[in-house]
Design a protein around this motif. Structure first.
Motif, PDB file in Angstrom:
ATOM      1  N   ASP A  44     -10.574  -6.121   4.563  1.00  0.00           N
ATOM      2  CA  ASP A  44     -10.165  -5.444   3.331  1.00  0.00           C
ATOM      3  C   ASP A  44      -8.683  -5.081   3.403  1.00  0.00           C
ATOM      4  O   ASP A  44      -8.183  -4.310   2.603  1.00  0.00           O
ATOM      5  CB  ASP A  44     -11.006  -4.172   3.104  1.00  0.00           C
ATOM      6  N   GLY A  45      -7.989  -5.638   4.427  1.00  0.00           N
ATOM      7  CA  GLY A  45      -6.549  -5.407   4.543  1.00  0.00           C
ATOM      8  C   GLY A  45      -5.813  -6.430   3.690  1.00  0.00           C
ATOM      9  O   GLY A  45      -6.425  -7.266   3.016  1.00  0.00           O
ATOM     10  N   ASN A  46      -4.498  -6.381   3.736  1.00  0.00           N
ATOM     11  CA  ASN A  46      -3.691  -7.270   2.896  1.00  0.00           C
ATOM     12  C   ASN A  46      -3.421  -8.616   3.546  1.00  0.00           C
ATOM     13  O   ASN A  46      -2.998  -9.550   2.880  1.00  0.00           O
ATOM     14  CB  ASN A  46      -2.338  -6.603   2.612  1.00  0.00           C
ATOM     15  N   THR A 240      -3.437   5.030   7.195  1.00  0.00           N
ATOM     16  CA  THR A 240      -4.830   5.457   7.376  1.00  0.00           C
ATOM     17  C   THR A 240      -5.818   4.287   7.269  1.00  0.00           C
ATOM     18  O   THR A 240      -6.996   4.452   7.600  1.00  0.00           O
ATOM     19  CB  THR A 240      -5.207   6.566   6.369  1.00  0.00           C
ATOM     20  N   GLY A 241      -5.339   3.111   6.837  1.00  0.00           N
ATOM     21  CA  GLY A 241      -6.183   1.907   6.852  1.00  0.00           C
ATOM     22  C   GLY A 241      -6.128   1.184   8.194  1.00  0.00           C
ATOM     23  O   GLY A 241      -6.811   0.173   8.385  1.00  0.00           O
ATOM     24  N   SER A 242      -5.323   1.682   9.128  1.00  0.00           N
ATOM     25  CA  SER A 242      -5.227   1.074  10.467  1.00  0.00           C
ATOM     26  C   SER A 242      -5.895   1.959  11.517  1.00  0.00           C
ATOM     27  O   SER A 242      -5.632   1.806  12.714  1.00  0.00           O
ATOM     28  CB  SER A 242      -3.759   0.864  10.863  1.00  0.00           C
ATOM     29  N   ILE A 243      -6.700   2.894  11.059  1.00  0.00           N
ATOM     30  CA  ILE A 243      -7.331   3.833  12.001  1.00  0.00           C
ATOM     31  C   ILE A 243      -8.812   3.906  11.664  1.00  0.00           C
ATOM     32  O   ILE A 243      -9.180   4.091  10.496  1.00  0.00           O
ATOM     33  CB  ILE A 243      -6.672   5.228  11.871  1.00  0.00           C
ATOM     34  N   ILE A 253      -6.325   0.329  15.102  1.00  0.00           N
ATOM     35  CA  ILE A 253      -6.403  -1.136  15.043  1.00  0.00           C
ATOM     36  C   ILE A 253      -5.118  -1.691  14.401  1.00  0.00           C
ATOM     37  O   ILE A 253      -4.254  -0.944  13.968  1.00  0.00           O
ATOM     38  CB  ILE A 253      -7.651  -1.607  14.236  1.00  0.00           C
ATOM     39  N   ASP A 254      -5.003  -3.000  14.381  1.00  0.00           N
ATOM     40  CA  ASP A 254      -4.069  -3.731  13.514  1.00  0.00           C
ATOM     41  C   ASP A 254      -2.570  -3.552  13.798  1.00  0.00           C
ATOM     42  O   ASP A 254      -1.790  -3.329  12.859  1.00  0.00           O
ATOM     43  CB  ASP A 254      -4.387  -3.352  12.049  1.00  0.00           C
ATOM     44  N   PRO A 255      -2.149  -3.708  15.077  1.00  0.00           N
ATOM     45  CA  PRO A 255      -0.708  -3.573  15.362  1.00  0.00           C
ATOM     46  C   PRO A 255       0.084  -4.883  15.217  1.00  0.00           C
ATOM     47  O   PRO A 255       1.006  -5.141  15.990  1.00  0.00           O
ATOM     48  CB  PRO A 255      -0.704  -3.076  16.815  1.00  0.00           C
TER      49      PRO A 255
HETATM   50 MG    MG Z   1      -4.902  -3.549   8.218  1.00  0.00          MG
END
Ligand code: MG
Ligand code: ADP
Ligand code: SR1
Ligand code: MG
Ligand code: MG
Length: 428
Positions: A44-46, A240-243, A253-255
């Motif tokens: 659901d990320g970009n 907050t979408g990377s946690i 997540i997501d680095p």
């Molecule tokens: Mg993401």
């Protein structure tokens, strides 16, 4: 896989790809159970595709990068080297705070994918939890630990300059940085095609922002800081979408945007996103005042994250700083004449500058999520467009003030900043 053998996976092919690798297959179940495995694509990320593969013995998360930006399509090509960066950074972060990152089981360069621990429910993306009205009592403590550990241990305060330069080169992440420069520091400040906002409600606000010379100057100066201050290994996209969170745990997540940049970029991004949730909260109330408790907690969380981060960072510095090349023991160590005073003065000056930069970055991060290409679900999920625009306008005014003023006047402390947030929420 052989070089050049990249292929985009789907819910069927990912099963067989995993099943063909015994170490992964064994985590999910016996080889003859493969046909019963269940797969969901949950990205659901970009940017990427994320598959959850579940078998009778367990589950895995497979994240694959296609050679373009998912939310735009093939017209915006993007390096698949981002997966190398993501895998290496997850390993690096795990060295400093293993309880706050998912374990990586495999990185496959040719397939541009990583396989990692599945953060199963009750783990939830923090942004989703905040939109639902939740609070997370341990979040500030965990964020402070993550920020202090990852930023301190990768910096020149801890490392010698040969180690440091090696890492700066290893994490060169040109295309991802250029994307950030474009969508955060440039596009929101002119009539770029990618931009969008709640229209017509915010048209005058956006016109005013884009005519604001001081805002443009500050955005250019922040871009300069982003490009020219390799201070520590950043996560690079710490919103907050990377946690992912539970009541008791926090996992970052997501680095994939990681690189050596200014520490304030990471610190400011998470604080800004917590405040976007704060400004959006009125839009999620079914009865007025229903989210007052969450709002109070969000403001405390911002204060506690900053104060917890700065005290942990300074503590790490006092314990390990003498070995690094930036503030060597001969100048600031316990055996140097006046060393304790010098150390305290260096730390105070460093944290003052870091806070100032953090405040300005926060402003830019808030603005880009209201005016630029990539918005936040906190605001986008408010269905009443007038109410959404009211929430967004308050946030936009706040963001612009932070961007232009930095840590001046009322904004010179985290408590003062939070008081300004609460006052602005009460405006029309
Ligand atoms: Mg993401
Ligand atoms: P992108 O780079 O496209 O933003 P993310 O890494 O943020 O991709 O992942 C997108 C979504 O996939 C997350 O919002 C989350 O719902 C899910 N996800 C990613 N990694 C995991 C994981 N390790 N465990 C469970 N879900 C995950
Ligand atoms: C095309 S812009 C996409 C955005 O999503 C990522 O999570 C980063 O924040 C990036 O700026
Ligand atoms: Mg990403
Ligand atoms: Mg942002």
């Amino acid at each position: 896989a052989a070089p050049g053998s990249f292929r985009a996976l789907n819910c069927e092919s990912v099963k067989h790809w995993v099943a063909a690798r015994p170490a992964l297959q064994q985590r999910l179940g016996p080889a003859d159970s493969v046909e019963s495995w269940q797969v969901k694509e949950v990205g659901d990320g970009n940017i990427n595709f994320v598959f959850i593969v579940e078998g009778p013995s367990g589950a895995l998360c497979v994240k694959q990068a296609l050679p373009y930006v998912r939310c735009v399509g093939e017209s915006w090509p993007l390096t698949q080297d981002r997966v190398r960066i993501e895998a290496a950074v997850l390993a690096e972060e795990a060295a400093w705070c293993p309880s706050h990152v998912p374990a990586v089981y495999l990185y496959d360069k040719d397939m541009a994918l990583i396989v990692m621990r599945y953060l199963a429910p009750p783990f939830l993306i923090l942004r989703r939890g905040l939109i639902a009205g939740a609070i997370y009592p341990r979040l500030a403590e965990h964020l402070a630990t993550f920020l202090a550990g990852t930023l301190f241990h990768t910096s020149l305060i801890k490392l010698n300059s040969s180690e440091f330069r090696k890492k700066v080169a290893q994490y060169e992440n040109d295309e991802m940085c250029r994307l950030t420069e474009q969508v955060i520091f440039t596009e929101p400040y002119f009539t770029a095609k990618n931009n969008r906002w709640t229209s017509p409600q915010l048209d005058p606000d956006v016109a005013e922002l884009q005519a604001d010379v001081a805002a443009r100057v500050a955005a250019c100066e922040l871009k300069s800081l982003f490009c020219s201050k390799p201070q520590a290994l950043l996560h690079g996209d710490l919103h907050t979408g990377s946690i992912m969170v539970t009541d008791a745990e926090t996992s970052v997540i997501d680095p994939e945007f990681a690189f050596y940049g200014p520490m304030a970029f990471d610190v400011g991004k998470i604080l800004a996103n917590l405040l976007l949730a704060y400004f959006a909260s009125d839009g999620h109330e079914k009865t007025p005042g229903e989210r007052e408790g969450q709002r109070g907690w969000l403001l405390s969380c911002v204060i506690d994250t900053w104060t917890g981060f700065s005290s942990s960072f300074v503590r790490l510095w006092s314990e390990h700083g003498a070995q690094g090349d930036l503030y060597p023991g001969v100048l600031t160590g316990p055996d140097a004449p006046g060393g304790a005073d010098a150390l305290a003065a260096c730390q105070a000056s460093f944290m003052r500058q870091l806070f100032h930069e953090t405040v300005q970055f926060m402003g830019a991060f808030i603005i880009r999520r209201l005016v630029g290409i990539a918005h936040v679900a906190d605001m986008d999920s408010i269905s009443d467009l007038d109410l959404r625009a009211t929430c967004e306008r308050r946030a936009l005014r706040f963001g612009r003030r932070l961007l232009v003023e930095g840590a001046k006047g009322e904004l010179s402390s985290i408590q003062g900043l939070v008081e300004v947030v609460a006052l602005l929420r009460a405006t029309s």
